[in-house]
Design an enzyme around this catalytic site. Structure first.
Site, PDB file in Angstrom:
ATOM      1  N   TYR A 111      -3.015  -7.976 -16.692  1.00  0.00           N
ATOM      2  CA  TYR A 111      -3.289  -9.130 -15.855  1.00  0.00           C
ATOM      3  C   TYR A 111      -2.153  -9.396 -14.883  1.00  0.00           C
ATOM      4  O   TYR A 111      -2.331 -10.018 -13.848  1.00  0.00           O
ATOM      5  CB  TYR A 111      -3.526 -10.362 -16.738  1.00  0.00           C
ATOM      6  CG  TYR A 111      -4.541 -11.292 -16.154  1.00  0.00           C
ATOM      7  CD1 TYR A 111      -5.470 -10.830 -15.220  1.00  0.00           C
ATOM      8  CD2 TYR A 111      -4.593 -12.618 -16.523  1.00  0.00           C
ATOM      9  CE1 TYR A 111      -6.412 -11.675 -14.683  1.00  0.00           C
ATOM     10  CE2 TYR A 111      -5.541 -13.478 -15.982  1.00  0.00           C
ATOM     11  CZ  TYR A 111      -6.444 -12.997 -15.062  1.00  0.00           C
ATOM     12  OH  TYR A 111      -7.373 -13.831 -14.517  1.00  0.00           O
ATOM     13  N   GLU A 127     -13.276   7.157 -16.543  1.00  0.00           N
ATOM     14  CA  GLU A 127     -12.806   6.791 -15.190  1.00  0.00           C
ATOM     15  C   GLU A 127     -11.518   7.506 -14.785  1.00  0.00           C
ATOM     16  O   GLU A 127     -11.280   7.715 -13.596  1.00  0.00           O
ATOM     17  CB  GLU A 127     -12.614   5.269 -15.076  1.00  0.00           C
ATOM     18  CG  GLU A 127     -11.492   4.648 -15.895  1.00  0.00           C
ATOM     19  CD  GLU A 127     -11.885   4.336 -17.330  1.00  0.00           C
ATOM     20  OE1 GLU A 127     -12.974   4.761 -17.771  1.00  0.00           O
ATOM     21  OE2 GLU A 127     -11.089   3.675 -18.023  1.00  0.00           O
ATOM     22  N   GLY A 162       0.801  -1.223   0.000  1.00  0.00           N
ATOM     23  CA  GLY A 162       0.000   0.000   0.000  1.00  0.00           C
ATOM     24  C   GLY A 162       0.833   1.272   0.000  1.00  0.00           C
ATOM     25  O   GLY A 162       0.413   2.291   0.558  1.00  0.00           O
ATOM     26  N   GLY A 213       1.394   3.163  -2.539  1.00  0.00           N
ATOM     27  CA  GLY A 213       0.688   4.167  -3.347  1.00  0.00           C
ATOM     28  C   GLY A 213      -0.369   4.889  -2.524  1.00  0.00           C
ATOM     29  O   GLY A 213      -0.504   6.111  -2.592  1.00  0.00           O
ATOM     30  N   ILE A 214      -1.104   4.122  -1.727  1.00  0.00           N
ATOM     31  CA  ILE A 214      -2.159   4.723  -0.899  1.00  0.00           C
ATOM     32  C   ILE A 214      -1.517   5.563   0.211  1.00  0.00           C
ATOM     33  O   ILE A 214      -1.989   6.649   0.541  1.00  0.00           O
ATOM     34  CB  ILE A 214      -3.063   3.614  -0.293  1.00  0.00           C
ATOM     35  CG1 ILE A 214      -3.733   2.804  -1.400  1.00  0.00           C
ATOM     36  CG2 ILE A 214      -4.094   4.218   0.655  1.00  0.00           C
ATOM     37  CD1 ILE A 214      -4.637   3.590  -2.310  1.00  0.00           C
ATOM     38  N   GLU A 261       7.436   8.222  -4.639  1.00  0.00           N
ATOM     39  CA  GLU A 261       7.284   6.833  -4.191  1.00  0.00           C
ATOM     40  C   GLU A 261       8.215   5.951  -5.014  1.00  0.00           C
ATOM     41  O   GLU A 261       8.163   5.964  -6.244  1.00  0.00           O
ATOM     42  CB  GLU A 261       5.829   6.391  -4.400  1.00  0.00           C
ATOM     43  CG  GLU A 261       5.624   4.929  -4.093  1.00  0.00           C
ATOM     44  CD  GLU A 261       4.252   4.404  -4.529  1.00  0.00           C
ATOM     45  OE1 GLU A 261       3.340   5.204  -4.827  1.00  0.00           O
ATOM     46  OE2 GLU A 261       4.113   3.167  -4.583  1.00  0.00           O
ATOM     47  N   HIS A 293     -12.182   7.158 -21.924  1.00  0.00           N
ATOM     48  CA  HIS A 293     -12.201   6.546 -20.587  1.00  0.00           C
ATOM     49  C   HIS A 293     -12.530   7.602 -19.536  1.00  0.00           C
ATOM     50  O   HIS A 293     -11.632   8.271 -19.032  1.00  0.00           O
ATOM     51  CB  HIS A 293     -10.812   5.984 -20.253  1.00  0.00           C
ATOM     52  CG  HIS A 293     -10.385   4.847 -21.117  1.00  0.00           C
ATOM     53  ND1 HIS A 293     -10.376   3.559 -20.667  1.00  0.00           N
ATOM     54  CD2 HIS A 293      -9.944   4.814 -22.392  1.00  0.00           C
ATOM     55  CE1 HIS A 293      -9.940   2.763 -21.638  1.00  0.00           C
ATOM     56  NE2 HIS A 293      -9.669   3.500 -22.690  1.00  0.00           N
ATOM     57  N   CYS A 330     -14.641   2.209 -24.098  1.00  0.00           N
ATOM     58  CA  CYS A 330     -13.610   1.915 -25.098  1.00  0.00           C
ATOM     59  C   CYS A 330     -13.928   0.633 -25.884  1.00  0.00           C
ATOM     60  O   CYS A 330     -14.740   0.670 -26.785  1.00  0.00           O
ATOM     61  CB  CYS A 330     -12.235   1.890 -24.451  1.00  0.00           C
ATOM     62  SG  CYS A 330     -10.960   2.276 -25.669  1.00  0.00           S
ATOM     63  N   GLN A 346      12.007  -4.943  10.716  1.00  0.00           N
ATOM     64  CA  GLN A 346      13.359  -4.580  11.187  1.00  0.00           C
ATOM     65  C   GLN A 346      14.398  -4.897  10.114  1.00  0.00           C
ATOM     66  O   GLN A 346      15.323  -4.130   9.873  1.00  0.00           O
ATOM     67  CB  GLN A 346      13.706  -5.364  12.453  1.00  0.00           C
ATOM     68  CG  GLN A 346      12.897  -4.966  13.677  1.00  0.00           C
ATOM     69  CD  GLN A 346      13.197  -5.893  14.856  1.00  0.00           C
ATOM     70  OE1 GLN A 346      14.311  -6.351  15.024  1.00  0.00           O
ATOM     71  NE2 GLN A 346      12.185  -6.176  15.653  1.00  0.00           N
ATOM     72  N   PHE A 398     -17.502   0.164 -25.836  1.00  0.00           N
ATOM     73  CA  PHE A 398     -18.180   1.033 -26.813  1.00  0.00           C
ATOM     74  C   PHE A 398     -18.146   0.366 -28.192  1.00  0.00           C
ATOM     75  O   PHE A 398     -19.162   0.252 -28.870  1.00  0.00           O
ATOM     76  CB  PHE A 398     -17.448   2.384 -26.829  1.00  0.00           C
ATOM     77  CG  PHE A 398     -17.742   3.302 -27.985  1.00  0.00           C
ATOM     78  CD1 PHE A 398     -18.778   4.230 -27.914  1.00  0.00           C
ATOM     79  CD2 PHE A 398     -16.957   3.281 -29.139  1.00  0.00           C
ATOM     80  CE1 PHE A 398     -19.022   5.105 -28.966  1.00  0.00           C
ATOM     81  CE2 PHE A 398     -17.196   4.143 -30.200  1.00  0.00           C
ATOM     82  CZ  PHE A 398     -18.235   5.059 -30.118  1.00  0.00           C
ATOM     83  N   GLY A 429     -10.518  -3.296 -23.304  1.00  0.00           N
ATOM     84  CA  GLY A 429      -9.976  -4.620 -23.606  1.00  0.00           C
ATOM     85  C   GLY A 429      -9.208  -4.631 -24.911  1.00  0.00           C
ATOM     86  O   GLY A 429      -9.261  -3.657 -25.690  1.00  0.00           O
TER      87      GLY A 429
END
Ligand code: GLN
Length: 543
Positions: A54, A510, A16, A18-19, A141, A508, A382, A193, A385, A355
């Site tokens: 994937y 998103e 985590g 990135g978070i 990061e 996209h 995409c 450690q 569509f 895809g």
């Protein structure tokens, strides 16, 4: 003067980082500090564009067309930033630049070495982002795990940056796993450690250690981490499991992390404002409704393949006060047995994501047909569509075996075809149609009601498009292309006005969705799923 925060990870990947990096950025932002974020990916690929989703998760696309690591998506979502290609640095990029300089003769006959030439190039790339961004803090990061061979030049570069930028302008945060043993329920700090020791061996002493643990660490674990990490106990924080990832900045700030970071970097005490963020988190944690979405894809086994899509669906949900439950379904299931399609009856909405290649496309086409015929809300992105166009061509326009040249180069009706500028391109990396392009939205369409705008900019990543030879046939049969490129020749959104909600986009949405500011097409889709479930009239975004 810009300050630098470096985040490294230990024990194993996927702890985590990135978070955590995004969360530190959020804590600073809530105190009115401006931040930007860099992701270093030590792999030799020049960018993430050629990587299989994937194995590596989705490829995130920036406004300027960068094909980057998915962590940039977390930075953009948490911090509401629009980052650039330069915010993702890879070994491939760094070495390519160094080798190009060597070939030009820039090194004047010197022997070109990892230290200083490669490390100089890395530092130059980090500082270049700092210069271009007008920020108070640059968070960097470092991907992978401390101890990886590929990561060494990057860690060496950030080590040098402390010398060059000064102690009060640099901060090292190390995050590592603290597992809890199944049998004894004991928290084990030993792996952490070891990873701190590994970091020290390279010459970096962390200023802050974050224990990534299933539960809040106990006093004993905290004491050990501080002692062996040679840091005060108030520099140890714990990122424990939470229901929603968006809680992480809040739980860390509650432990005093934001305050500690600001003090350590000599920022004046600032009043923090977490209100908006907490409102969003509250909406996520306290939904009034639930919608169930079937995501019919090809990389369904790894949810990171669709991480931005999953998040955009959830952002839409939070705004509608609905919990969005996403079931990832392998499209091929619908090819194996006709009966399997019945499973879709249990969902409030059907979503077909991006895809590539033929595998699973017949199954996705069946899912789209199911959505259209049963009037279940549908959103396609995409490839989703393009497949919606194919389904319509086959089953409404009667163009038997209509397809995309990507799926079947010998189809009698290639309703989806390679874009002209893509012909003859042999090199795979960074050659798709990428990044933000302007789209003109037709008035009096669902797209217009959703976007409330006649012009939008959305991000793309594709090689194929609607073949204009079939535009007339598709249109006459009722398919509405409501958004187009500025020259009107590239189809960008489609809709079926007689359906409850049937919408798809070549772009996209998103990638621009943010907590509290959901992307319009995702929001519209979730709203429609909910409205239909609650027996409400067709949503207002229909004419
Ligand atoms: N494979 C399709 C194309 O290249 C769709 C790409 C995508 O879904 N991102 O056009």
């Amino acid at each position: 003067m810009v300050k630098y925060i470096f985040v490294t990870g230990g024990v194993l990947s996927s702890v985590g980082k990135g978070i955590l990096t995004s969360s530190i950025g959020k804590m600073l932002q809530t105190r009115s500090l401006k931040v930007t974020v860099i992701k270093i990916d030590p792999y030799v690929n020049v960018d993430a564009g050629t990587m299989n989703p994937y194995m590596h998760g989705e490829v995130y696309v920036t406004d300027d067309g960068g094909e980057t690591d998915l962590d940039l998506g977390w930075y953009e979502r948490f911090l509401d930033l629009n980052l650039r290609k330069e915010n993702n640095i890879t070994t491939g990029l760094v070495y390519r630049a160094v080798i190009e300089k060597e070939r030009r003769g820039d090194f004047l006959g010197r022997c070109v070495q990892i230290v200083p030439h490669v490390t100089d190039e890395i530092k130059h790339r980090i500082r270049r982002v700092a210069k271009a961004s007008d920020v108070d803090v640059v968070l960097t990061e470092v991907g992978g795990t401390v101890g990886d061979i590929e990561g060494l030049p990057f860690l060496e570069a950030i080590r040098q940056m402390r010398l060059e930028e000064g102690y009060e302008n640099t901060l090292y945060v190390h995050v590592a796993l603290v597992p809890i043993l199944d049998v004894t329920k004991e928290m084990k700090t030993k792996p952490l450690q070891h990873s701190v020791n590994e970091l020290r061996r390279i010459g970096i002493q962390p200023d802050i250690i974050v224990a990534r643990s299933p539960e809040m660490i106990d006093a004993e674990a905290l004491r050990k981490i501080a002692l062996f990490g040679t840091i005060p106990e108030n520099a140890v924080f714990c990122s424990y499991n939470v229901e929603s990832i968006y809680q992480v900045p809040v739980i860390l700030d509650d432990q005093g992390m934001g305050k500690f970071v600001c003090k350590r970097l000599s920022f004046l005490e600032q009043k923090k404002d977490f209100k908006e963020w907490k409102e969003f988190v509250d909406a996520v944690l306290n939904p009034e409704h639930e919608v169930n979405i079937a995501l019919v894809g090809k990389y369904a086994g790894l949810s990171d393949s669709y991480v931005s899509m999953n998040e955009a669906l959830r952002h839409g949900g939070a705004t509608c006060k609905a919990k969005v439950c996403i079931t990832h379904i392998e499209a091929e299931k619908f090819e194996e047995n006709q009966k399997n399609i019945e499973a879709l009856k249990n969902f409030d909405g059907i979503f077909v994501p991006y895809g590539f290649g033929p595998r699973g496309t017949e199954g996705k086409l069946k899912a789209i047909r199911f959505a259209r015929e049963n009037d279940v809300p549908f959103l396609g992105i995409c490839y989703g569509f393009q497949l919606a166009v194919i389904e319509f061509a086959r089953n409404i326009c009667g163009l038997k075996d209509a397809s995309s040249t990507e799926i079947n180069p010998n189809s009698p009706y290639s309703v989806i075809d390679l874009m002209p500028e893509q012909r003859g391109i042999a090199i795979k990396g960074a050659t798709m149609r990428l990044g933000a392009h302007k789209i003109i939205i037709e008035p009096n369409t669902m797209a217009h009601t959703l976007y409330k705008n006649a012009e939008i900019y959305e991000r793309h990543r594709h090689r194929f498009e609607v073949n204009l030879d079939y535009f007339g046939t598709l249109k006459e049969n009722g398919l509405v292309f409501s958004g187009k490129s500025t020259d009107g020749r590239r189809m960008e959104t489609l809709e079926l006005p007689d359906r409850y909600f049937f919408f798809a986009s070549q772009f996209h949405g998103e990638f621009k969705s943010r907590p509290g500011k959901p992307d319009p097409e995702y929001y519209g889709f979730i709203k429609a799923c909910l409205d239909r479930k609650l027996g409400r009239h067709k949503p207002e975004f229909q004419k």
